[in-house]
Structures are given as structure tokens and as C-alpha cells.
Design a protein around this motif. Sequence first.
Motif, short mmCIF file in Angstrom:
data_model
loop_
_atom_site.label_atom_id
_atom_site.label_comp_id
_atom_site.label_asym_id
_atom_site.label_seq_id
_atom_site.Cartn_x
_atom_site.Cartn_y
_atom_site.Cartn_z
N ILE A 14 0.85 -1.20 0.01
CA ILE A 14 -0.12 0.04 0.03
C ILE A 14 0.84 1.19 0.08
O ILE A 14 0.71 2.17 -0.74
N GLU A 15 2.11 1.30 0.86
CA GLU A 15 2.86 2.45 0.97
C GLU A 15 3.60 2.66 -0.37
O GLU A 15 3.81 3.85 -1.03
N ALA A 16 3.86 1.33 -1.16
CA ALA A 16 4.53 1.68 -2.23
C ALA A 16 3.36 2.25 -3.37
O ALA A 16 3.87 2.80 -4.36
N GLU A 17 2.49 1.80 -3.47
CA GLU A 17 1.32 1.87 -4.52
C GLU A 17 1.19 3.48 -4.28
O GLU A 17 0.85 4.37 -5.27
N ALA A 18 1.14 4.14 -2.96
CA ALA A 18 0.85 5.51 -2.59
C ALA A 18 1.80 6.31 -3.46
O ALA A 18 1.73 7.66 -3.77
N LYS A 19 3.09 5.89 -3.79
CA LYS A 19 4.37 6.78 -4.04
C LYS A 19 4.45 6.05 -5.73
O LYS A 19 5.70 6.74 -5.98
N ARG A 20 3.77 5.28 -6.02
CA ARG A 20 3.94 4.90 -7.55
C ARG A 20 5.45 4.06 -7.61
O ARG A 20 6.00 4.31 -8.67
N ILE A 21 5.61 3.48 -6.74
CA ILE A 21 6.92 2.63 -6.57
C ILE A 21 6.70 1.24 -6.74
O ILE A 21 5.88 0.55 -6.51
N THR A 22 7.36 0.84 -7.83
CA THR A 22 7.29 -0.62 -8.32
C THR A 22 8.09 -1.43 -7.55
O THR A 22 9.32 -1.31 -7.13
N LEU A 23 7.71 -2.78 -6.99
CA LEU A 23 8.46 -3.67 -6.23
C LEU A 23 8.43 -5.01 -7.05
O LEU A 23 7.66 -5.52 -7.69
N THR A 24 10.06 -5.29 -7.15
CA THR A 24 10.03 -6.65 -7.82
C THR A 24 10.88 -7.56 -7.06
O THR A 24 11.59 -7.19 -6.30
N ASP A 25 10.65 -8.71 -7.16
CA ASP A 25 11.36 -9.79 -6.26
C ASP A 25 12.02 -10.84 -7.23
O ASP A 25 11.38 -11.35 -8.18
N LYS A 26 13.04 -11.33 -6.83
CA LYS A 26 13.83 -12.61 -7.40
C LYS A 26 14.40 -13.37 -6.53
O LYS A 26 15.27 -12.92 -5.86
N VAL A 27 13.92 -14.56 -6.31
CA VAL A 27 14.38 -15.60 -5.20
C VAL A 27 14.75 -16.97 -5.88
O VAL A 27 14.11 -17.60 -6.65
N ALA A 28 15.81 -17.42 -5.45
CA ALA A 28 16.29 -18.67 -5.89
C ALA A 28 15.48 -19.66 -5.25
O ALA A 28 14.60 -19.26 -4.14
N ASP A 29 15.32 -21.00 -6.03
CA ASP A 29 14.57 -21.76 -5.47
C ASP A 29 15.14 -22.82 -4.52
O ASP A 29 16.18 -22.38 -4.03
N GLU A 30 14.33 -23.04 -3.29
CA GLU A 30 14.65 -24.15 -2.20
C GLU A 30 15.42 -23.37 -1.38
O GLU A 30 16.62 -23.89 -1.13
N LEU A 31 15.40 -22.01 -0.89
CA LEU A 31 16.18 -21.51 -0.03
C LEU A 31 15.39 -21.57 1.17
O LEU A 31 14.51 -20.96 1.75
N TYR A 32 16.07 -22.20 2.28
CA TYR A 32 15.69 -22.32 3.55
C TYR A 32 16.66 -21.93 4.47
O TYR A 32 17.85 -22.06 4.50
N VAL A 33 16.05 -21.30 5.69
CA VAL A 33 17.07 -21.17 7.03
C VAL A 33 16.21 -21.64 8.11
O VAL A 33 15.08 -21.90 8.15
N ARG A 34 16.99 -21.80 9.27
CA ARG A 34 16.29 -22.10 10.28
C ARG A 34 16.08 -20.76 11.36
O ARG A 34 17.08 -20.14 11.53
N GLY A 35 14.84 -20.59 11.69
CA GLY A 35 14.67 -19.57 12.68
C GLY A 35 13.29 -19.30 12.88
O GLY A 35 12.49 -20.15 12.81
N ASP A 36 12.85 -17.79 12.86
CA ASP A 36 11.56 -17.50 13.22
C ASP A 36 11.07 -16.52 12.14
O ASP A 36 11.50 -15.82 11.78
N GLU A 37 9.98 -17.23 11.49
CA GLU A 37 9.54 -16.63 10.37
C GLU A 37 8.95 -15.16 10.64
O GLU A 37 9.25 -14.33 9.91
#
Length: 392
Positions: A238-261
Motif C-alpha cells: 500500500i505504501e509503495a502504491e501511494a508513491k507509485r513505486i514498483t516492487l520486484t522480487d527474484k528469489v532462488a528456488d529451495e532457499l531455507y534457513v532455521r529461525g523464526d518466520e
Amino acid sequence: MEPTTAAILGGLAGLLIGFLVWAAITMSDRERAAQPQPEPEVPRGVGDVLAVLRSSGVVLDPTGGVVTTSPAAVTYGLVRGGRLAHPEIRGIAEKVARDGVIREAQFELSRQGLRSSVYVSARVAPLGSRHLLLLVEDQTQGRRVEETRRDFVANVSHELKTPVGGISLLAEAVMDAKDDPEAVDRFARRMQSEATRLSSLIKEIVELSRLQGTPVLQDPQLVDIEDVIQLALEHVHIEAEAKRITLTDKVADELYVRGDEDMLVTAVRNLVGNAIAYSDADTSIGVGARLVDETVEIAVTDQGSGVPEAEQSRIFERFYRMDMARSRATGGTGLGLSIVKHICANHGGDVRVWSDGQHGSTFTIRLPVAPETLESLDQSLDPMTPTKEFRR
């Protein structure tokens, strides 16, 4: 001379020689006993005790020379060239050598080759009749924790006064303008803005205190990094749309860590939220995740004005704001990046920033990869091995 006489004289001569030898040995023993025997270099057992001490221990002779030390004392740099390295500690050792009175003092010492100082507590006491025992305890960490606590309380008090004071003044203004609906509406909106900022500040203070109180995760779970990034982007779209900022993401497959989501979502959300706040309208922000060796890297890149090099070492401090005017305008509390730093530390990782100071910046979260990710990579390289299904 008759044989009998010769035998008698020979026997007497032997007795005389034996008596003289016995007398010489006895006199030598008496002289040796009369002479003071040198005291052992170190009383028995002292070396064993020094070896297991966590604090730094040094045994000195009456002239201040070092007789023996604990391993910690050598590592800490208390001894140099067979003497105590710091004149402050040498001073109290000399006083104890003169009058035999146990002394204890605290010092701020400079370490060779380092700009920072260390705070120590030194205690000197007689050891036997010819030696002194010096014990040095490093109190630097405790001192810094106490200073941090004081600074934190002072900062919190200052930060809370601003919105509380603003709300109080606005309430008075509303009362004075009760006959002017437009003024009441304007002041009420500002009160609402200050209340929202105050609520956000309290929430982040509580969150930071919780993170500092639990430095180690008690029950880490398997966390999918792709899910973390998607949830974080949903929180800020919502904050990004208010400033017309484009959000893009690129995540490698099968990336896991141990922790608190939830914590990791908060960390990524804070970075993306910061990028939105400090980016101009009609720009873009990229979020990516990849595996580098055995580390998962989550990077947030923006096209803002960047972070000057002089500020890069301080932006993760509590309540530190690079641009005070802009932080006030965006409702920033100065705690977001500090929270990110503590979340990363709780997960055994860290956060870094890169920027040329003029054209954008990249914040990178680095976390230890979960073994499941490495197993997945091994299986993907072996066509004969079926793919393993991970359950979260």
C-alpha cells in the motif's frame, strides 16, 4: 720397627683420618643449615591455579619483575618484556610491595595498536614472603552494557516526550478552537498522526527489548525465504502504491534457513519500508535472495539518494536518523534498522549496507543456510535421486 707396633700406629692413623673426615662433613652440614635457603620461585600450586583462572593472573617478584603468568594475561597484553605493560597497574603493585597491604583499583587502559580503551579491575596482594599476586578482571563488556542501557533509557525518554508533548498541545488547541470546526478537524488529524507515531514507537521499543532479551532462538523452525519475502512485500504494497513505486522480487528456488518466520518477515519488511520512505516517487525497489557458499543473502536495492560513507557505520544504531527532517515527515522512529540488526544476530547472521552515497543503496541480510537447502542442491545435481519434499 716391630710388626705389632706398625699395625697399632696404622690403626690409630686410620681412626684419626676418619674422625677428621666426619668432623669436616658435620661442619659443612651445619654451615649449610645456617645459611638461608632460597625460597622456591613460585609457591607450590600457584601455577596450577593461574592456569584455570578466567581472569588474568600475574605473579611478581619484589622488584616488579614477572615470575609467571596465566594464559589470559599473556593474551590480554598485560605483560611486555618481562614487566607489567601498564604503569597504572605497576603503581599499585609497587605500593603493595612496600607495605604489604592488599589494594584494589579500577582503570581505563589503552591497548597497544587499538584506539579503543578497556576497563579493568585490578587487585594486588602479597603471595608468600617474596612475591605478589596480581589479578585483573576485564569489565569492558559490563561497562558498555551499562552505558548502552543508560543511553537507551535517555533516548526512549526523549523520543516519547515529543509525541506526548505534541498531543498535549494539540488537545489544548482543540479546546481553544472548539467554536471553529475547520480548526478542530485540522488539529484532530494532527493528533491522530502523533498518536499513530507514538503507537509505532512504543511497538518498536517493545520489539527491540524482546529481541535483546532473547539473544538465542529457543525453537528455530525451517523457514522458506520465498515465503518470507512475499509476506514482507504484502505488508508494504500500500505504501509503495501511494508513491507509485514498483516492487520486484527474484528469489532462488529451495532457499531455507532455521529461525523464526515472523522475525525474518519483520526484518525484510523494515528494509523495504525504509527503501520506500527514502525513495522518490515513480522509482523501483528490488528484493532478491540467493545462496552464496553456505549463506543465504537477502538484498533490498533502491534508487534513492544513497547512504553517505560516513553514515554507514551508524545507521544501525538505536534512534539514529540520517535525515531528521525526512524521518519526522515519514514517521520514522530510528529503530527499524536496529531491529533488523538484532534479528539477524539472533539468527546467527548480520546485515550490511552498500552505497556510493549518491545513487541508491543495497541492504543485505546474511543468514546461515539450513542443511535442507544443501541437501536439495545435492539432489538436483544427481538425476538418479528423487526430489525430496520439504514440509514446513
